[in-house]
Design a protein around this motif. Structure first.
Motif, mmCIF file in Angstrom:
data_model
loop_
_atom_site.group_PDB
_atom_site.id
_atom_site.type_symbol
_atom_site.label_atom_id
_atom_site.label_comp_id
_atom_site.label_asym_id
_atom_site.label_seq_id
_atom_site.Cartn_x
_atom_site.Cartn_y
_atom_site.Cartn_z
ATOM 1 N N ALA A 37 0.836 -1.211 0.000
ATOM 2 C CA ALA A 37 0.000 0.000 0.000
ATOM 3 C C ALA A 37 0.867 1.257 0.000
ATOM 4 O O ALA A 37 0.542 2.245 -0.666
ATOM 5 C CB ALA A 37 -0.930 -0.008 1.212
ATOM 6 N N MET A 38 1.974 1.236 0.732
ATOM 7 C CA MET A 38 2.877 2.378 0.745
ATOM 8 C C MET A 38 3.537 2.576 -0.620
ATOM 9 O O MET A 38 3.720 3.708 -1.081
ATOM 10 C CB MET A 38 3.946 2.176 1.818
ATOM 11 N N VAL A 65 -2.815 5.948 3.649
ATOM 12 C CA VAL A 65 -2.687 4.498 3.726
ATOM 13 C C VAL A 65 -3.273 4.024 5.044
ATOM 14 O O VAL A 65 -2.919 4.541 6.109
ATOM 15 C CB VAL A 65 -1.216 4.046 3.626
ATOM 16 N N LYS A 66 -4.180 3.064 4.975
ATOM 17 C CA LYS A 66 -4.692 2.396 6.170
ATOM 18 C C LYS A 66 -3.905 1.100 6.312
ATOM 19 O O LYS A 66 -3.963 0.234 5.438
ATOM 20 C CB LYS A 66 -6.183 2.098 6.022
ATOM 21 N N VAL A 67 -3.151 0.973 7.378
ATOM 22 C CA VAL A 67 -2.270 -0.178 7.540
ATOM 23 C C VAL A 67 -3.075 -1.427 7.893
ATOM 24 O O VAL A 67 -4.168 -1.346 8.458
ATOM 25 C CB VAL A 67 -1.193 0.081 8.616
ATOM 26 N N THR A 77 -5.062 2.065 0.142
ATOM 27 C CA THR A 77 -4.545 3.362 -0.280
ATOM 28 C C THR A 77 -5.735 4.124 -0.846
ATOM 29 O O THR A 77 -6.390 3.641 -1.770
ATOM 30 C CB THR A 77 -3.459 3.205 -1.361
ATOM 31 N N PHE A 78 -6.022 5.293 -0.296
ATOM 32 C CA PHE A 78 -7.260 5.972 -0.688
ATOM 33 C C PHE A 78 -7.138 7.482 -0.525
ATOM 34 O O PHE A 78 -6.263 7.972 0.208
ATOM 35 C CB PHE A 78 -8.427 5.468 0.164
ATOM 36 N N PHE A 79 -8.014 8.201 -1.226
ATOM 37 C CA PHE A 79 -8.106 9.643 -1.075
ATOM 38 C C PHE A 79 -8.986 9.958 0.124
ATOM 39 O O PHE A 79 -10.050 9.356 0.295
ATOM 40 C CB PHE A 79 -8.701 10.288 -2.331
ATOM 41 N N LYS A 80 -8.533 10.898 0.925
ATOM 42 C CA LYS A 80 -9.300 11.265 2.104
ATOM 43 C C LYS A 80 -10.673 11.759 1.687
ATOM 44 O O LYS A 80 -10.799 12.568 0.767
ATOM 45 C CB LYS A 80 -8.562 12.350 2.895
#
Length: 247
Positions: A37-38, A65-67, A77-80
């Motif tokens: 994701a990173m 990134v949400k771990v 991995t997403f847009f806020k």
């Protein structure tokens, strides 16, 4: 001479290894997902820097990134999707990511609700009204809505221009107007100069629905990065999880 035969312990050793691997596998999977994701975030940001026209710091900081963890080995991995104010990134970046037609913006909906613009029209910013990031500043948009009587009412406080002394000092009602100038419909700003009074366009009304091509193929970028790095990242994560395993 002492003969030592370890063959009788192979099955016990194999069982111990299987137990160790099984115990550490959830950690390794979570670590792999997080690292991938990173990498996806880094790749997406590189494309955004290259292809977006003068992106703001807000836009470039909108990717998160949400771990993953052992109980849920899925990273994202997403847009806020929310800000303290303004339009969230996952809304205004839909067109660059997905392409296609764009819906009316909040500003345009306010103009339509006031009868200033027709439901089938769109407000296209004039080049002279854009800031260094290629946008019409939010402050300018609010002044326009106020001057045209199309500002929203928030918490019971009306933001539209009125006949009060305070409102007249701001001058938004005199500064902006909507209408036809030389056959072009739009929103105009009155300007004073040494050569006399003049007007300049801020928004031009278009009867055609704006269309966008895909600028950031977000999902394809992510898919390619994951494919190229999954095996390597899993091997690395498994090595780390086994080397740090507690006895």
């Amino acid at each position: 001479m002492v003969r030592i035969d370890a063959s009788t312990n192979v099955e016990e050793l194999s069982k111990a290894l299987r137990t160790l691997v099984s115990k550490q596998l959830p950690f390794a999977l979570a670590l792999t997902a997080t690292r991938l994701a990173m990498l996806v975030k880094q790749g997406e940001l590189a494309v955004m820097r290259e292809r977006l026209d003068r992106p703001t710091a807000t836009t470039m900081n909108s990717l998160y990134v949400k771990v993953a963890n052992k109980s849920n080995p899925e990273a994202r991995t997403f847009f806020k999707d929310a800000w303290t104010s303004g339009v969230p990134a996952d809304t205004y970046l839909q067109q660059p990511v997905k392409g296609g037609r764009r819906p009316h913006k909040r500003f345009e909906k306010a103009l339509i609700a006031r009868g200033i613009m027709q439901p089938g029209q769109y407000a296209i910013p004039a080049e002279s009204a854009l800031n260094q990031f290629g946008n019409v500043p939010r402050g300018t948009i609010m002044k326009i809505l106020s001057g045209l009587g199309a500002a929203e009412t928030v918490s019971g406080v009306q933001a539209n221009a009125t006949g009060s002394k305070r409102s007249k000092r701001k001058g938004n009602a005199d500064r902006y107007f909507a209408g036809d100038v030389d056959g072009t419909q739009g929103i105009w700003e009155r300007k004073k100069s040494a050569f006399g009074d003049a007007v300049r366009p801020v928004f031009i009304f278009s009867d055609g629905e704006p269309g966008y091509r895909v600028i950031i193929p977000f999902y394809k970028i992510a898919e390619n990065i994951v494919k190229a790095n999954r095996a390597k990242e899993f091997a690395s994560a498994m090595d780390q999880s086994l080397s740090t395993a507690r006895g």
